[in-house]
Design an enzyme around this catalytic site. Structure first.
Site, PDB file in Angstrom:
ATOM      1  N   GLY A  72       0.822  -1.208   0.000  1.00  0.00           N
ATOM      2  CA  GLY A  72       0.000   0.000   0.000  1.00  0.00           C
ATOM      3  C   GLY A  72       0.847   1.246   0.000  1.00  0.00           C
ATOM      4  O   GLY A  72       2.071   1.175   0.029  1.00  0.00           O
ATOM      5  N   GLU A  88      -0.272   0.980  -6.200  1.00  0.00           N
ATOM      6  CA  GLU A  88       0.804   0.626  -5.268  1.00  0.00           C
ATOM      7  C   GLU A  88       1.181  -0.846  -5.403  1.00  0.00           C
ATOM      8  O   GLU A  88       2.351  -1.202  -5.376  1.00  0.00           O
ATOM      9  CB  GLU A  88       0.390   0.956  -3.829  1.00  0.00           C
ATOM     10  CG  GLU A  88       0.345   2.438  -3.519  1.00  0.00           C
ATOM     11  CD  GLU A  88       1.733   3.074  -3.418  1.00  0.00           C
ATOM     12  OE1 GLU A  88       2.738   2.342  -3.298  1.00  0.00           O
ATOM     13  OE2 GLU A  88       1.808   4.313  -3.483  1.00  0.00           O
ATOM     14  N   GLU A  92       4.847  -1.897  -6.519  1.00  0.00           N
ATOM     15  CA  GLU A  92       5.689  -2.622  -5.562  1.00  0.00           C
ATOM     16  C   GLU A  92       6.021  -4.032  -6.021  1.00  0.00           C
ATOM     17  O   GLU A  92       7.090  -4.545  -5.714  1.00  0.00           O
ATOM     18  CB  GLU A  92       4.986  -2.679  -4.191  1.00  0.00           C
ATOM     19  CG  GLU A  92       4.913  -1.320  -3.515  1.00  0.00           C
ATOM     20  CD  GLU A  92       4.237  -1.377  -2.137  1.00  0.00           C
ATOM     21  OE1 GLU A  92       3.628  -2.404  -1.801  1.00  0.00           O
ATOM     22  OE2 GLU A  92       4.339  -0.371  -1.422  1.00  0.00           O
ATOM     23  N   GLU A 138      11.360  -8.332  -0.269  1.00  0.00           N
ATOM     24  CA  GLU A 138      10.737  -9.477  -0.928  1.00  0.00           C
ATOM     25  C   GLU A 138       9.219  -9.362  -0.780  1.00  0.00           C
ATOM     26  O   GLU A 138       8.716  -8.527  -0.023  1.00  0.00           O
ATOM     27  CB  GLU A 138      11.218 -10.804  -0.328  1.00  0.00           C
ATOM     28  CG  GLU A 138      10.949 -10.946   1.153  1.00  0.00           C
ATOM     29  CD  GLU A 138      11.419 -12.283   1.725  1.00  0.00           C
ATOM     30  OE1 GLU A 138      11.111 -13.333   1.129  1.00  0.00           O
ATOM     31  OE2 GLU A 138      12.056 -12.255   2.789  1.00  0.00           O
TER      32      GLU A 138
END
Ligand SMILES: [Zn+2]
Length: 170
Positions: A72, A88, A92, A138
């Site tokens: 987020g 997001e 990401e 990760e």
């Protein structure tokens, strides 16, 4: 980091504390500007794959560096929070998702940003390969029972509420 101002951001006059609308707020006596403080909106996703596993990301930045969290980030100016959530997730992890519903809206106090308003969505994703950006160490999908400790209290509440929604069989 303080979320108060020293000077008026519009006219640079010094600010004074006054009780306005029932709260102490900083106000400018020259131009009349009042520092109404509002929480910062953050869109958070509970991304679930076809097997019901939940995506968590291990952060490479503070706050919560090296810790697990839900994906987020901040809602941009005039951005739809649903789009912010999917953006997001995409930025990401390069995972594309679809909003399945609103889980809830949560307030959390933080040292760095003051009050944050987390808007949490359930997101359905098809399990693609995950490519994390440099904000993350990760990212991987977890079964419910395997979910590691998450330092953000709002994220823990979100995951509890997801369970509650599931028990209602939405
Ligand atoms: Zn002013």
């Amino acid at each position: 980091m303080s979320t108060n101002f020293k000077f008026c951001p519009f006219c640079s006059h010094s600010l004074r504390w006054r009780k306005i609308d029932g709260r102490l707020r900083q106000a400018c006596f020259r131009c009349g500007w009042i520092h109404y403080k509002n929480p910062l909106p953050v869109a958070v996703g509970v991304a679930v794959d076809k097997e019901g596993k939940i995506l968590l990301v291990r952060r490479n930045v503070e706050p919560g560096k090296n810790k697990w969290a839900l994906p987020g980030g901040f809602v941009e100016w005039e951005e739809d929070p649903q789009e912010a959530c999917l953006r997001e997730l995409r930025e990401e992890t390069k995972i594309e998702g679809e909003i399945a519903g609103l889980i809830g809206v949560y307030i959390q106090k933080t040292k760095r940003y003051g009050a944050i308003l987390a808007i949490a969505y359930l997101v359905r994703v098809s399990k693609d390969r995950i490519f994390v950006n440099n904000e993350l160490k990760e990212a991987r999908f977890f079964r419910k029972k395997e979910i590691p400790y998450i330092p953000f209290s709002s994220h823990r509440r979100i995951l509890k509420d997801v369970e509650r929604l599931k028990s209602l069989e939405f």
